[in-house]
Design a protein around this motif. Structure first.
Motif, PDB file in Angstrom:
ATOM      1  N   ALA A   2       0.699  -1.114  -0.840  1.00 53.15           N
ATOM      2  CA  ALA A   2      -0.006  -0.128  -0.047  1.00 53.15           C
ATOM      3  C   ALA A   2       0.791   1.248   0.078  1.00 53.15           C
ATOM      4  CB  ALA A   2      -1.127  -0.030   1.260  1.00 53.15           C
ATOM      5  N   GLN A   3       1.826   1.562   0.315  1.00 50.19           N
ATOM      6  CA  GLN A   3       2.660   2.231   1.385  1.00 50.19           C
ATOM      7  C   GLN A   3       3.108   2.903  -0.463  1.00 50.19           C
ATOM      8  OE1 GLN A   3       2.956   0.029   3.121  1.00 50.19           O
ATOM      9  NE2 GLN A   3       1.839   1.202   4.132  1.00 50.19           N
ATOM     10  N   ASN A   4       3.009   2.169  -1.422  1.00 48.19           N
ATOM     11  CA  ASN A   4       3.858   2.173  -3.037  1.00 48.19           C
ATOM     12  C   ASN A   4       2.574   3.035  -3.949  1.00 48.19           C
ATOM     13  OD1 ASN A   4       6.694   1.214  -2.304  1.00 48.19           O
ATOM     14  ND2 ASN A   4       5.716  -0.812  -3.024  1.00 48.19           N
ATOM     15  N   VAL A   5       1.631   2.963  -3.428  1.00 39.93           N
ATOM     16  CA  VAL A   5       0.264   3.847  -3.979  1.00 39.93           C
ATOM     17  C   VAL A   5       0.413   5.293  -3.868  1.00 39.93           C
ATOM     18  CG1 VAL A   5      -2.150   4.205  -4.200  1.00 39.93           C
ATOM     19  CG2 VAL A   5      -1.391   1.684  -3.671  1.00 39.93           C
ATOM     20  N   PRO A   6       0.308   6.139  -4.794  1.00 42.25           N
ATOM     21  CA  PRO A   6       0.159   7.426  -5.289  1.00 42.25           C
ATOM     22  C   PRO A   6      -0.721   7.506  -4.295  1.00 42.25           C
ATOM     23  CG  PRO A   6       0.205   6.828  -6.576  1.00 42.25           C
ATOM     24  CD  PRO A   6       0.368   5.746  -6.288  1.00 42.25           C
ATOM     25  N   VAL A   7      -0.626   8.607  -3.328  1.00 44.16           N
ATOM     26  CA  VAL A   7      -1.627  10.025  -2.678  1.00 44.16           C
ATOM     27  C   VAL A   7      -1.290  11.246  -3.013  1.00 44.16           C
ATOM     28  CG1 VAL A   7      -2.667  10.441  -0.868  1.00 44.16           C
ATOM     29  CG2 VAL A   7      -2.185   7.722  -0.520  1.00 44.16           C
ATOM     30  N   MET A   8      -2.744  11.354  -3.640  1.00 40.22           N
ATOM     31  CA  MET A   8      -2.942  12.795  -3.549  1.00 40.22           C
ATOM     32  C   MET A   8      -3.486  13.227  -2.347  1.00 40.22           C
ATOM     33  SD  MET A   8      -3.975  15.133  -5.970  1.00 40.22           S
ATOM     34  CE  MET A   8      -3.786  17.527  -6.831  1.00 40.22           C
ATOM     35  N   THR A   9      -3.232  13.967  -1.122  1.00 44.23           N
ATOM     36  CA  THR A   9      -4.385  14.782  -0.037  1.00 44.23           C
ATOM     37  C   THR A   9      -4.682  16.499  -0.379  1.00 44.23           C
ATOM     38  OG1 THR A   9      -2.926  15.854   1.023  1.00 44.23           O
ATOM     39  CG2 THR A   9      -3.062  12.994   1.659  1.00 44.23           C
ATOM     40  N   LEU A  10      -5.561  16.574   0.005  1.00 44.75           N
ATOM     41  CA  LEU A  10      -6.623  17.936   0.022  1.00 44.75           C
ATOM     42  C   LEU A  10      -7.075  17.786   1.703  1.00 44.75           C
ATOM     43  CD1 LEU A  10      -6.703  16.740  -2.905  1.00 44.75           C
ATOM     44  CD2 LEU A  10      -8.621  19.221  -3.860  1.00 44.75           C
ATOM     45  N   ASP A  11      -6.731  18.808   1.749  1.00 41.87           N
ATOM     46  CA  ASP A  11      -6.675  19.380   3.503  1.00 41.87           C
ATOM     47  C   ASP A  11      -7.419  20.833   2.852  1.00 41.87           C
ATOM     48  OD1 ASP A  11      -6.068  17.274   4.817  1.00 41.87           O
ATOM     49  OD2 ASP A  11      -4.561  17.617   4.563  1.00 41.87           O
ATOM     50  N   GLY A  12      -8.113  21.003   4.167  1.00 41.53           N
ATOM     51  CA  GLY A  12      -8.692  21.806   4.341  1.00 41.53           C
ATOM     52  C   GLY A  12      -9.555  23.272   5.661  1.00 41.53           C
ATOM     53  N   PRO A  13     -10.126  23.215   5.366  1.00 43.28           N
ATOM     54  CA  PRO A  13     -11.572  23.719   5.896  1.00 43.28           C
ATOM     55  C   PRO A  13     -13.058  23.425   5.419  1.00 43.28           C
ATOM     56  CG  PRO A  13     -10.948  25.569   5.689  1.00 43.28           C
ATOM     57  CD  PRO A  13     -10.159  24.677   5.134  1.00 43.28           C
ATOM     58  N   SER A  14     -13.764  23.377   6.393  1.00 42.72           N
ATOM     59  CA  SER A  14     -15.339  22.950   5.747  1.00 42.72           C
ATOM     60  C   SER A  14     -15.630  23.870   4.847  1.00 42.72           C
ATOM     61  CB  SER A  14     -16.400  22.989   6.769  1.00 42.72           C
ATOM     62  OG  SER A  14     -17.347  22.360   5.940  1.00 42.72           O
ATOM     63  N   GLY A  15     -16.435  23.511   3.337  1.00 43.91           N
ATOM     64  CA  GLY A  15     -17.178  24.777   2.548  1.00 43.91           C
ATOM     65  C   GLY A  15     -15.499  25.561   1.911  1.00 43.91           C
ATOM     66  N   ALA A  16     -14.767  24.372   1.887  1.00 46.11           N
ATOM     67  CA  ALA A  16     -13.616  25.185   0.555  1.00 46.11           C
ATOM     68  C   ALA A  16     -13.654  24.380  -0.807  1.00 46.11           C
ATOM     69  CB  ALA A  16     -12.071  24.765   1.329  1.00 46.11           C
ATOM     70  N   LYS A 121      -5.477   2.288  -2.269  1.00 45.53           N
ATOM     71  CA  LYS A 121      -5.410   0.696  -2.691  1.00 45.53           C
ATOM     72  C   LYS A 121      -4.974   1.500  -4.600  1.00 45.53           C
ATOM     73  CE  LYS A 121      -9.162  -1.447  -0.445  1.00 45.53           C
ATOM     74  NZ  LYS A 121     -10.689  -2.064  -0.615  1.00 45.53           N
ATOM     75  N   ALA A 122      -4.883   0.542  -5.076  1.00 44.69           N
ATOM     76  CA  ALA A 122      -3.830   1.311  -6.506  1.00 44.69           C
ATOM     77  C   ALA A 122      -5.027   1.212  -7.066  1.00 44.69           C
ATOM     78  CB  ALA A 122      -3.159   0.061  -7.475  1.00 44.69           C
ATOM     79  N   PRO A 123      -4.606   2.146  -8.128  1.00 40.68           N
ATOM     80  CA  PRO A 123      -3.710   2.800  -9.116  1.00 40.68           C
ATOM     81  C   PRO A 123      -3.607   3.895  -7.962  1.00 40.68           C
ATOM     82  CG  PRO A 123      -5.489   3.385 -10.315  1.00 40.68           C
ATOM     83  CD  PRO A 123      -6.189   2.072  -9.142  1.00 40.68           C
ATOM     84  N   GLY A 124      -4.031   4.266  -6.983  1.00 43.77           N
ATOM     85  CA  GLY A 124      -4.018   5.088  -6.528  1.00 43.77           C
ATOM     86  C   GLY A 124      -5.059   6.181  -5.576  1.00 43.77           C
ATOM     87  N   LEU A 125      -4.812   7.156  -4.861  1.00 48.07           N
ATOM     88  CA  LEU A 125      -5.996   7.546  -4.019  1.00 48.07           C
ATOM     89  C   LEU A 125      -5.938   9.303  -3.592  1.00 48.07           C
ATOM     90  CD1 LEU A 125      -7.833   7.630  -1.615  1.00 48.07           C
ATOM     91  CD2 LEU A 125      -6.454   7.300  -0.136  1.00 48.07           C
ATOM     92  N   VAL A 126      -7.010  10.056  -4.104  1.00 56.56           N
ATOM     93  CA  VAL A 126      -6.795  10.857  -3.357  1.00 56.56           C
ATOM     94  C   VAL A 126      -8.375  11.538  -2.574  1.00 56.56           C
ATOM     95  CG1 VAL A 126      -7.882  14.022  -4.018  1.00 56.56           C
ATOM     96  CG2 VAL A 126      -7.294  11.890  -6.244  1.00 56.56           C
ATOM     97  N   ALA A 127      -7.142  11.978  -1.559  1.00 54.78           N
ATOM     98  CA  ALA A 127      -8.397  11.926  -0.115  1.00 54.78           C
ATOM     99  C   ALA A 127      -8.510  13.574   0.590  1.00 54.78           C
ATOM    100  CB  ALA A 127      -6.880  11.421   1.249  1.00 54.78           C
ATOM    101  N   ASP A 128      -9.325  14.023   1.144  1.00 49.17           N
ATOM    102  CA  ASP A 128      -9.381  15.033   1.406  1.00 49.17           C
ATOM    103  C   ASP A 128     -10.626  15.097   3.279  1.00 49.17           C
ATOM    104  OD1 ASP A 128     -12.627  16.143   2.242  1.00 49.17           O
ATOM    105  OD2 ASP A 128     -13.400  14.954  -0.135  1.00 49.17           O
ATOM    106  N   GLY A 129      -9.893  16.104   3.470  1.00 51.13           N
ATOM    107  CA  GLY A 129     -10.207  16.052   4.738  1.00 51.13           C
ATOM    108  C   GLY A 129      -9.555  17.259   5.874  1.00 51.13           C
ATOM    109  N   ARG A 130      -9.297  16.980   7.160  1.00 52.85           N
ATOM    110  CA  ARG A 130      -8.972  17.686   7.455  1.00 52.85           C
ATOM    111  C   ARG A 130      -7.030  17.901   8.201  1.00 52.85           C
ATOM    112  NH1 ARG A 130     -13.676  19.304   7.683  1.00 52.85           N
ATOM    113  NH2 ARG A 130     -14.959  20.711   8.791  1.00 52.85           N
ATOM    114  N   ASP A 131      -6.792  16.719   7.880  1.00 51.87           N
ATOM    115  CA  ASP A 131      -5.499  15.870   8.363  1.00 51.87           C
ATOM    116  C   ASP A 131      -4.617  15.071   7.686  1.00 51.87           C
ATOM    117  OD1 ASP A 131      -6.668  13.738   9.629  1.00 51.87           O
ATOM    118  OD2 ASP A 131      -5.659  13.670  11.419  1.00 51.87           O
ATOM    119  N   MET A 132      -5.623  14.667   6.220  1.00 52.82           N
ATOM    120  CA  MET A 132      -4.585  13.730   5.952  1.00 52.82           C
ATOM    121  C   MET A 132      -3.049  13.874   5.204  1.00 52.82           C
ATOM    122  SD  MET A 132      -7.554  11.753   4.738  1.00 52.82           S
ATOM    123  CE  MET A 132      -7.971  12.240   6.180  1.00 52.82           C
TER     124      MET A 132
END
Length: 222
Positions: A2-16, A121-132
């Motif tokens: 799993a550590q080899n799977v690319p991840v893009m994180t989007l953090d920020g406040p509610s409503g952004a 999981k492959a091929p990649g993950l886009v994760a949004d939240g406060r502390d991703m």
């Protein structure tokens, strides 16, 4: 691994705009999508349904551990909690407020950490939240902090609720958002903050398409 799977994180406040932007990017890339806020909101719904006090750490941890949660395809994705579609309840202000409160509890965050990491999981993950980018996926190859002024975020929420026929006060919404921001920034566990290696994007004066384009541009440079 799993550590080899690319991840893009989007953090920020509610409503952004994190949810809309993250879903669009995941769809365009063909990657998986994690809405961490929906996980906390689903837990808040489960806690409220069980009539738990929002400071009942043990009770909420048990609920978090036992809840059966899954996302099903849709726009936005359907959120199925213990066999029931709770998607319509996720956007309620009472749900958001309760989610912010339970998310401030350290043992609750620990209980949900592995659930969130399991979405990688492959091929990649886009994760949004406060502390991703600061806690859940600290090794993510591309981190973005998406924000907007409290006034702009309140206006967006006001328009959404008005379109749904909900009678709401813009000043009240602004105060609620500012209070939620303060609580999220000041909590001891995983406070809302920008990761040191994240890229800042302010969406206050940007269209959704412009934000998506900017985030994809950043991803290409990561």
């Amino acid at each position: 691994m799993a550590q080899n799977v690319p991840v893009m994180t989007l953090d920020g406040p509610s409503g952004a705009g994190k949810g809309t932007v993250s879903r669009a990017i995941a769809q365009r890339l063909g990657w998986h999508y994690l809405d961490s806020g929906a996980i906390y909101r689903a837990l808040a719904i489960a806690a409220l349904d069980a009539q738990l006090a929002l400071d009942d750490v043990d009770g909420i941890v048990r609920t978090a551990t036992a809840m059966d949660l899954r996302f099903e395809p849709g726009e936005p994705p359907l959120v199925i909690l213990n066999g029931a579609d709770v998607s319509p309840l996720l956007g309620l202000e009472v749900t958001g407020d309760a989610a912010s409160r339970v998310a401030a509890l350290g043992p609750v965050r620990d209980a949900l950490l592995q659930k969130q990491r399991g979405f990688r999981k492959a091929p990649g993950l886009v994760a949004d939240g406060r502390d991703m980018g600061t806690v859940v996926f600290t090794d993510a190859g591309c981190k973005i902090f998406l924000t907007a002024s409290a006034e702009e975020r309140a206006l967006r929420r006001y328009k959404q609720l008005k379109e749904k026929g909900v009678d709401v006060s813009l000043p009240d919404l602004t105060r609620e958002i500012e209070e939620r921001d303060r609580r999220d920034r000041e909590r001891s566990q995983a406070p809302l903050k920008m990761a040191d290696d994240a890229h800042l994007v302010d969406s206050s004066a940007m269209s959704i398409e412009a934000v998506i384009a900017r985030c994809l541009e950043i991803l290409q440079s990561c």
